[in-house]
Design a protein around this motif. Structure first.
Motif, PDB file in Angstrom:
ATOM      1  N   VAL A  19       0.527   4.156  -2.890  1.00 56.41           N
ATOM      2  CA  VAL A  19       0.254   5.579  -2.664  1.00 56.41           C
ATOM      3  C   VAL A  19       1.250   6.451  -3.422  1.00 56.41           C
ATOM      4  O   VAL A  19       0.877   7.353  -4.162  1.00 56.41           O
ATOM      5  CB  VAL A  19       0.285   5.887  -1.143  1.00 56.41           C
ATOM      6  CG1 VAL A  19       0.292   7.374  -0.908  1.00 56.41           C
ATOM      7  CG2 VAL A  19      -0.898   5.233  -0.461  1.00 56.41           C
ATOM      8  N   PRO A  42      -5.312  -1.030  -4.257  1.00 58.99           N
ATOM      9  CA  PRO A  42      -5.308  -1.677  -2.942  1.00 58.99           C
ATOM     10  C   PRO A  42      -5.821  -3.122  -2.996  1.00 58.99           C
ATOM     11  O   PRO A  42      -5.203  -4.012  -2.405  1.00 58.99           O
ATOM     12  CB  PRO A  42      -6.217  -0.787  -2.107  1.00 58.99           C
ATOM     13  CG  PRO A  42      -6.063   0.566  -2.725  1.00 58.99           C
ATOM     14  CD  PRO A  42      -5.904   0.313  -4.201  1.00 58.99           C
ATOM     15  N   VAL A  97      -6.911   3.229   2.208  1.00 58.93           N
ATOM     16  CA  VAL A  97      -6.167   3.762   1.060  1.00 58.93           C
ATOM     17  C   VAL A  97      -7.076   3.810  -0.171  1.00 58.93           C
ATOM     18  O   VAL A  97      -7.054   4.780  -0.938  1.00 58.93           O
ATOM     19  CB  VAL A  97      -4.911   2.911   0.772  1.00 58.93           C
ATOM     20  CG1 VAL A  97      -4.304   3.273  -0.576  1.00 58.93           C
ATOM     21  CG2 VAL A  97      -3.874   3.122   1.872  1.00 58.93           C
ATOM     22  N   SER A 149       2.669   7.444   2.787  1.00 58.66           N
ATOM     23  CA  SER A 149       3.338   6.228   2.342  1.00 58.66           C
ATOM     24  C   SER A 149       4.313   5.730   3.408  1.00 58.66           C
ATOM     25  O   SER A 149       4.357   4.541   3.736  1.00 58.66           O
ATOM     26  CB  SER A 149       4.073   6.509   1.028  1.00 58.66           C
ATOM     27  OG  SER A 149       4.900   5.434   0.695  1.00 58.66           O
ATOM     28  N   GLY A 167      -6.987  12.464  -1.941  1.00 58.34           N
ATOM     29  CA  GLY A 167      -6.641  11.383  -2.863  1.00 58.34           C
ATOM     30  C   GLY A 167      -6.690  11.873  -4.300  1.00 58.34           C
ATOM     31  O   GLY A 167      -5.871  11.476  -5.135  1.00 58.34           O
ATOM     32  N   LEU A 184       0.839  -1.204   0.000  1.00 57.19           N
ATOM     33  CA  LEU A 184       0.000   0.000   0.000  1.00 57.19           C
ATOM     34  C   LEU A 184       0.874   1.254   0.000  1.00 57.19           C
ATOM     35  O   LEU A 184       0.571   2.244  -0.670  1.00 57.19           O
ATOM     36  CB  LEU A 184      -0.921   0.007   1.217  1.00 57.19           C
ATOM     37  CG  LEU A 184      -2.021  -1.061   1.223  1.00 57.19           C
ATOM     38  CD1 LEU A 184      -2.730  -1.085   2.567  1.00 57.19           C
ATOM     39  CD2 LEU A 184      -3.025  -0.792   0.113  1.00 57.19           C
ATOM     40  N   LEU A 242       2.534   4.113   6.271  1.00 58.04           N
ATOM     41  CA  LEU A 242       2.069   2.755   5.948  1.00 58.04           C
ATOM     42  C   LEU A 242       3.217   1.751   6.015  1.00 58.04           C
ATOM     43  O   LEU A 242       3.082   0.666   6.585  1.00 58.04           O
ATOM     44  CB  LEU A 242       1.445   2.728   4.554  1.00 58.04           C
ATOM     45  CG  LEU A 242       0.054   3.346   4.444  1.00 58.04           C
ATOM     46  CD1 LEU A 242      -0.303   3.601   2.982  1.00 58.04           C
ATOM     47  CD2 LEU A 242      -0.988   2.462   5.095  1.00 58.04           C
TER      48      LEU A 242
END
Lengths: 508, 354, 339
Positions: B79, B295, B212, B253, B222, B75, B256
């Motif tokens: 991103v 995702p 996400v 990012s 987003g 993920l 994550l």
């Protein structure tokens, strides 16, 4: 007359879009054959099929009467078909002769320079082009770069030459010279396929084929038709090319640039002490040969390009040190010349593009989430107001024709701007119907009190629309003229950088 | 023969599924030949692989455990890559995340799980985000290409951890420095287990995947990230603050990837050790790419890889296939899945020569 | 023969018969050990274990057939899973983690309470119960090797090229230098760690660097003797008899003998399996001395003639006094440094 290239029943679809629908045509040796039509009418797909980089779904080609399949441009070149694209495929750092040999290369390890130089000199003499074999291509004016491209193809001995809107980057004088050269090639027995939407050039061809929505509408002898008939054939209805020309008293200065110096990416000057101003209720035209600083000027006003020196103010507020956001917040709308680079996000939907830049506004947001419903309904309203033709607002912008894509930009920029419009080549590549629409929108905004800076390669249009025309050459305004007191030829000389007497040579 | 790749327009879900299925199958056939070449018992090896990946409830849970950090690093890659920021710093961010989580968890040794857990997770995200934040600032301020800065930072953090663990302040006291590890964390900092070996990290990973997805597809932030990836120039002309979007994207990012390190520390390892975390970040990049930078695809591919790595243990123990061959097998299957991706998105057209 | 004695014999015989009978009925005849290794079987740490297993197998402790399985090295969570796979198969009675595997044992051991787990060396935690913690201290033999090095050195400078510093590595190094100083009080020591379990390039580089400073005898803990050969110096091996790597250079090695360790674990399992005695894993790591057969000095092989007889005698004498408990080699685990 012999048929050099024959297409019969060509069809091509991309997904559910029919780009070309059962088109048949003959290209004769010794004729200039014009492909005329709106953007998205299928001209590019058709020329792609003729040049081998588009494979038709069905239909056949015959070259000199022999059935052929063209699987690649290389194959087309071998069979004597060459094409000049809008974007030149030259190596800028190499010299003219090197570029020509690279194009003709692949035969032997060593390039036979001496023989090539002799042929280049002969070709230049034939067509009256002053091209030094050792000049570095990227330092040449665009018009000559185009000649390098043309000679590169002639070197390969083509008998069919396809040109995709070749005059878009040329001054009127250069265009005339090119057309004359094409006529000489025709007289020498070559077949010339000219893709154009400029009626003036179309009228100089021998035959014209009109395409609309992928279908062949008519194939006519040019001498037997008229610009009016062609326009009607192209758009399928009658358009009026004249505009109401309300001369209003200009108001306050809404855009003022003084002594602006800007450098390009490689450190060279692109704007060299440029000064210009635009008042409310006024359209100022910007005439110039492509590559003389027009794009940089717009980018500088939009504050995406840093300033070396000078001052910019919008609506009386100094934005020299401001950001793009500051400029936009002052109510400036921008219609860029490269709409898919600067104006749109191709892979996004119409709706997303219409709210681009405003997607954080409360109106389009519910907490952190985009308010899809609000965005779609706003986009749908905008689409109907600005006549964007697409299935719905969820259509990807890169699937739209040039005209519809431009209308998406118009919908966004005209709705959110309040005082100043910057339009750089807003009609480039558009058909007559859309051009008319764009200009009417600009005139309406002028009537509302906007100041408008309009750059266009269509001098006729500048002359009918503008209150003043500023001529840009090498990053400077070399003169500002009253359109009623000038001619395209006069403007063309100024654009070419020649000192002109009689015009108003002052920027202010 | 003349072969060309053409992009498919709106290929059907069925076709995509079939492409991937075919690719995995072909991967296994090629792998079988590889095993045959090295004179291993193909049937036993595959039997062990499938038993270890899917053969029992426990095996499936283990597959999910192995997939958990890959989902998160995947993920992290999704991103940044969707925004066309070429950060390959996930590897270092995993380390930084684990270090952040360890720092918090070891400082709060006496607190109960409800306190330590969330704070250590936050520490993990902060650790990863710090790393990516540095790269973002270097890009925004000094135009340092993020590929270079993130690779450098990967090295720096690994060496920093190495210093901390080999005689530095985090080194396990009393025994030795040879094993480059911290002491075990107190049990209060261990993530609870849902079933057998499966710890709560999988929930964090799946929630992150949903978050996400929502972020990229539904939120205005987003939109910024996707727009940055699709056309940065247009975004600048619209007056959007591109450096800020870069920073936010990178921070997310990094958080994550850091989460991956934290979850691995708190859920599986319970102590920091450099080689525990090796390869999770780079693996995430591959997972994200194969997963089509989406995702859902990332979760699916991470689970496939989790299965391969959990089945590999069984294969190694029960069929005696050497480790190097197992890695070659994983690489082979990956290669075929990549081909499958191409098959799903492009069409091969050919015409016979005249 | 008195009645009493007769009775005693009868009782003993009866007990024996009962014991023998039960042995035939229930007692296991086979013990299978799963080895979880940190490296390939070619390196000394592993090869010395396999050699010991071969010897134990020949001895048949408790009359048992001893078998074992060796796999590729596994680490981290994979090692725990490997242990689980071995345990779940039901084929094994003992799982031997030949390295720092207590984290992994902790995850499995309670689910398999009848199995015995062994972990070896530093980097482990005492878990008690069915986990036993083995240490391998070779410092006594290393002391003897140091005596040889000190006695044969011309420059008076000795070096160590180690992998990582550690509790059960430092003891070996410090004992080496202590032994050398026993022969020559003015010994200078050079210490370098390559900080890797396997890096021949770095090992050679560090060896060359030490030779350049005048070192003419090296305790080589990296298993890499190429630089010893090239520099024509005496080297000393560790954990296994490493003479075969460089027969003209490796004087001797401090050999780890795992026989008592293996027997100990087999005994613990045997007592649990046959007598129901609960496992009682040790809290402090256990190691076996020279006297207990846990460590020994390797033979001199072809280099025997190069070692002065006087020195040989002195080493043999010291070894005897260590074995007899007269001399105790100091156990010093402080980090050794160059001096």
């Amino acid at each position: 007359m012999t048929v050099a290239l024959q297409a019969s029943g060509l069809s091509k679809r991309y997904g559910d879009v029919v780009a070309l629908d059962d088109v048949s045509l003959d290209i004769h040796a010794g004729e200039i054959h014009c492909l005329f039509g709106e953007n998205g009418a299928g001209k590019s797909t058709l020329s792609g099929c003729l040049y081998g980089y588009v494979q038709p779904d069905s239909g056949a080609l015959a070259i000199d009467g022999r059935p052929m399949r063209l699987r690649s441009p290389a194959e087309a070149l071998r069979l004597g078909i060459g094409m000049i694209h809008q974007h030149f495929k030259l190596v800028g750092r190499l010299s003219v002769i090197e570029n020509i040999l690279v194009g003709a290369g692949g035969r032997g390890l060593f390039l036979d320079t001496r023989a090539a130089r002799r042929r280049l000199a002969a070709l230049c003499a034939d067509y009256g082009v002053a091209l030094s074999p050792d000049a570095i291509v990227e330092e040449l004016p665009v018009g000559l770069q185009q000649w390098v491209e043309i000679i590169k193809v002639l070197f390969l001995g083509v008998r069919v030459l396809i040109l995709d809107e070749p005059t878009a980057v040329l001054t009127p004088q250069e265009s005339d010279r090119l057309m004359a050269a094409l006529e000489r090639m025709r007289d020498a027995g070559m077949a010339i396929v000219l893709i154009s939407h400029k009626l003036r050039e179309v009228m100089r061809s021998d035959r014209v084929t009109v395409l609309r929505a992928g279908k062949l509408v008519a194939s006519l002898k040019t001498a037997e038709t008229s610009p009016e008939e062609l326009s009607v054939l192209m758009v399928g209805r009658k358009v009026s090319p004249s505009y109401d020309h309300n001369r209003e008293t200009p108001g306050e200065i809404v855009l003022d640039l003084s002594d602006v110096y800007v450098n390009g990416e490689r450190g060279h000057r692109v704007l060299d002490g440029l000064s210009i101003h635009v008042r409310a209720h006024e359209i100022v035209g910007l005439a110039g040969v492509a590559g003389n600083g027009q794009r940089e000027l717009f980018e500088t006003i939009m504050r995406v390009r840093p300033l070396e020196a000078g001052r910019i103010s919008i609506d009386g507020k100094d934005v020299t040190a401001g950001s793009t956001r500051d400029v936009i917040d002052l109510g400036v709308g921008h219609i860029p010349d490269d709409r898919y680079l600067q104006g749109l996000i191709g892979s996004f939907t119409i709706a997303d593009n219409i709210v681009l830049g405003r997607h954080h506004d409360c109106a389009f947001r519910k907490g952190p989430f985009l308010d899809r419903k609000a965005i779609s309904s706003f986009a749908a309203d905008s689409m109907s107001e600005y006549r964007v033709a697409a299935r719905d607002s969820g259509t990807r912008v890169d699937r739209l024709s040039g005209g519809n894509a431009q209308k998406v930009i118009l919908a966004r920029e005209l709705q959110r701007s309040t005082s100043l419009l910057l339009a750089n080549q807003p009609t480039r590549g558009l058909d007559i119907g859309v051009i008319d629409y764009v200009y009417r929108q600009l005139l309406a905004k002028k009537a509302e009190g906007f100041g408008i800076l309009l750059a266009s390669e269509e001098l006729d249009d500048l002359m009918t629309l503008c209150d003043r025309i500023a001529v840009i050459h090498r990053g400077k305004i070399v003169g500002v003229v009253d359109p009623s007191g000038t001619t395209p030829q006069h403007l063309g000389l100024m654009m070419a950088g020649q000192a002109v007497s009689g015009g108003d040579a002052h920027a202010h | 023969m003349h072969i060309k790749l053409e992009q498919r327009h709106g290929s059907s879900l069925l076709w995509q599924g079939a492409s991937y299925g075919l690719a995995i199958l072909a991967g296994f056939v090629a792998t079988a030949m590889l095993l045959k070449l090295s004179s291993a018992d193909v049937t036993t090896a595959f039997e062990a692989l499938f038993r270890g990946a899917l053969g029992s409830q426990r095996a499936m849970l283990r597959t999910l455990v192995a997939a958990t950090p890959l989902i998160l690093t995947g993920l992290a890659a999704v991103v940044v890559f969707r925004a066309r920021i070429w950060s390959i710093g996930q590897e270092g961010q995993v380390y930084a995340g684990a270090m952040g989580a360890y720092w918090v968890a070891s400082s709060l040794a006496d607190a109960p799980l409800v306190v330590v857990g969330p704070l250590a997770i936050a520490g993990a995200m902060l650790g990863g985000a710090t790393m990516s934040g540095i790269a973002a600032l270097l890009r925004n301020r000094y135009e340092v290409n993020e590929i270079f800065s993130t690779v450098m930072l990967n090295y720096i953090i690994v060496y920093l951890l190495s210093f901390l663990l080999s005689g530095g302040p985090w080194t396990e006291a009393g025994t030795t420095v040879a094993y480059h590890q911290t002491p075990l964390l107190a049990q209060t900092a261990w993530l609870p287990h849902l079933a057998g070996p499966l710890h709560a990290g999988i929930l964090i990973a799946l929630l992150a995947a949903i978050a996400v997805h929502l972020l990229l597809e539904r939120t205005s932030s987003g939109y910024d990230m996707r727009a940055l990836g699709a056309n940065q120039t247009a975004l600048r002309f619209m007056g959007m603050d591109v450096p800020r979007i870069v920073l936010v994207t990178m921070l997310l990012s990094g958080a994550l990837a850091g989460l991956a390190g934290g979850v691995e520390l708190l859920g599986v390892q319970h102590r920091l050790k450099a080689d525990y975390l090796f390869g999770l970040g780079y693996g995430g990049i591959i997972v994200a790419m194969v997963g089509g930078l989406r995702p859902a695809g990332t979760v699916a591919v991470a689970i496939l890889f989790g299965g391969l790595s959990s089945g590999a243990v069984d294969m190694r123990i029960q069929s005696g296939v050497p480790d190097s061959l197992i890695q070659a097998m994983q690489g082979t299957i990956l290669l075929f899945v990549l081909c499958g991706t191409a098959l799903a998105r492009y069409r091969l057209t050919w015409s016979s020569a005249k | 023969m008195s009645m009493l004695r007769k009775a005693t014999i009868a009782v003993v015989a009866a007990v024996c018969a009962v014991a023998a009978g039960s042995a035939f009925a229930d007692e296991p005849t086979k013990v299978k050990i799963a080895l979880v290794l940190t490296g390939g079987v070619e390196s000394s740490w592993q090869s010395s274990l396999i050699a010991a297993l071969e010897r134990v197998k020949a001895q048949k402790p408790h009359g048992l057939e001893v078998e074992w399985t060796v796999g590729d090295p596994v680490f981290d969570d994979d090692a725990a899973e490997a242990m689980r796979i071995y345990a779940e198969s039901g084929d094994y009675q003992i799982i031997w983690g030949h390295g720092p595997y207590s984290d992994q044992v902790a995850k499995v051991k309670d689910e398999f309470p009848d199995m015995a787990f062994a972990v070896v060396g530093s980097g482990n935690q005492p878990l008690g119960g069915n986990q036993y913690w083995i240490y391998k201290r070779v410092h006594e033999a290393s002391y003897l090797g140091g005596m040889l090095a000190g006695g044969m050195s011309k420059s008076g400078s000795l070096g160590v090229v180690g992998t990582f510093p550690g509790d059960d590595i430092n003891d070996e190094i410090n004992a080496f230098f202590a032994g050398a100083r026993q022969m020559r009080a003015d010994i200078k020591q050079r210490v370098a760690f390559v900080e890797s379990w396997y890096d021949p390039g770095k090992a050679a580089e560090y060896t060359n660097a030490q030779v350049a400073t005048g070192v003419d005898g090296i305790l080589q803990l990296t298993g890499n003797f190429e630089a010893c050969k090239l520099n024509k110096i005496y080297c000393f091996g560790s954990k296994a008899d490493e003479n075969y790597f460089a027969p003209d250079n490796v004087v001797t090695s401090a050999v780890a003998l795992w026989d008592p360790d293996i027997n100990w674990i087999i005994d613990e399992w045997w007592n649990h399996a046959t007598k129901g005695e609960p496992y009682q894993g040790n809290a402090e790591p256990r190691w076996f001395s020279v006297a207990e057969g846990g460590v020994a000095l390797a033979p001199y092989h072809a280099l025997a003639e190069k070692v002065p007889d006087e020195l040989k005698a002195k080493v043999a004498e010291t070894e005897k006094s260590i074995r007899d408990g007269i001399f105790k080699v100091p156990l010093d685990t402080a980090l050794p440094v160059s001096q």
